[in-house]
Scaffold this motif. Structure first.
Motif, short mmCIF file in Angstrom:
data_model
loop_
_atom_site.label_atom_id
_atom_site.label_comp_id
_atom_site.label_asym_id
_atom_site.label_seq_id
_atom_site.Cartn_x
_atom_site.Cartn_y
_atom_site.Cartn_z
N PHE A 3 1.51 -5.61 5.08
CA PHE A 3 0.29 -5.36 4.35
C PHE A 3 -0.40 -4.01 4.48
N PRO A 63 -2.80 -14.40 1.29
CA PRO A 63 -3.40 -13.17 1.08
C PRO A 63 -5.03 -13.32 0.66
N ILE A 93 -8.39 -10.67 -0.06
CA ILE A 93 -9.18 -9.16 -0.16
C ILE A 93 -10.48 -9.17 0.03
N GLY A 124 -2.09 -2.25 -2.02
CA GLY A 124 -3.29 -2.32 -2.79
C GLY A 124 -3.46 -1.48 -3.96
N MET A 148 -3.56 -6.88 -4.97
CA MET A 148 -2.42 -6.82 -4.12
C MET A 148 -0.96 -6.93 -4.84
N SER A 203 -6.82 -8.03 3.62
CA SER A 203 -6.59 -6.65 3.32
C SER A 203 -7.99 -6.16 2.86
N GLU A 240 -7.04 -2.91 1.25
CA GLU A 240 -7.59 -3.10 -0.05
C GLU A 240 -7.60 -1.59 -0.75
N GLY A 275 2.96 -5.68 0.69
CA GLY A 275 1.76 -6.15 -0.09
C GLY A 275 1.14 -4.95 -0.21
#
Length: 249
Positions: A45, A144, A146, A88, A101, A170, A48, A86
């Motif tokens: 991951f 997930p 954000i 952004g 994402m 994220s 952002e 994943g």
């Protein structure tokens, strides 16, 4: 609950993004994915808005969608190496732009998860997402989140009710935001008995300095590992032992 025969390694990346430079950021993403696969991670991951940097004022002109051809390499990498990715990006909708994402899984259609709860500063630039998604990798369910929404108690509560085994935030956070995260995420881990991982960036974003310190907490809320506030790299979390390894790029 994570079972012992479902051992796998989940990585969170810490990146120094180039403002508005999608092609340059894609190159850096690929280097970190290569590092993750060399460490036998099956999930990675990114922070952002990692493909563009966190730049709300540029989001409209930089916005893409999950089928953007510049992202095709990520699907090929996912299919070939069996890693879930994943990353952004600001994404277009019929009515505006969302903080999203974009997710690549081996042999599966791409998915987009969009931030459901926006900070008030983001409202002039973005609209809310409207659905939580859950990722299943080797029978482990990953929720997930954000940035701002990951600090709202109801988000993790919903993720737990949906059966999440692991919660991954994220983010693009300043020191103040990280200080809040260091209090909130261990509580999430303890309250729901699920590990929490945070992927943050380093360097200047929008009007603040992002300070990295990407971290992982065990399901008991213990800090298992953390990166520094300057370097790009990875934290790699073992879902069974809950041990963390660090890799600096």
């Amino acid at each position: 609950m994570i079972l012992t025969d479902n051992a796998m390694k989940i990585s969170v990346a810490q990146t120094r993004q180039i403002k508005g430079n999608i092609s340059g950021n894609i190159k850096r993403h690929k280097q970190l994915i290569d590092l993750a696969t060399s460490c036998k991670a099956t999930v990675i991951f990114f922070p952002e808005l990692s493909l563009t940097s966190y730049e709300p004022e540029l989001a409209k002109e930089l916005a893409i969608n999950q089928d953007d051809r510049r992202l095709d390499d990520f699907q090929q990498i996912s299919d070939t190496t069996k890693i879930t990715i994943g990353l952004g990006a600001p994404t277009k909708t019929k009515t505006g732009i969302q903080i999203s994402m974009i997710i690549f899984q081996p042999g599966k259609p791409r998915q987009t998860y969009s931030k459901q709860q926006l900070h008030s500063d983001e409202l002039p630039y973005f609209e809310n997402g409207n659905q939580q998604i859950m990722l299943t990798v080797e029978n482990v369910r990953i929720a997930p989140a954000i940035c701002y929404e990951s600090l709202q108690p109801d988000h993790a509560d919903q993720a737990s009710k949906l059966g999440a085994d692991i919660y991954v935030a994220s983010v693009a956070k300043s020191q103040n935001g990280v200080n809040k995260a260091m209090i909130h995420y261990p509580e999430v881990a303890r309250n729901y008995s699920m590990p929490v991982l945070m992927s943050n960036c380093v360097g200047f974003c929008d009007n603040f300095m992002s300070v990295g310190l990407s971290s992982a907490w065990t399901k008991q809320g213990q800090l298992a590992g953390q990166l520094d506030d300057k370097n790009e790299g990875l934290l790699i979390f073992d879902t069974v032992t809950e041990e963390v390894t660090r890799q600096i790029l």
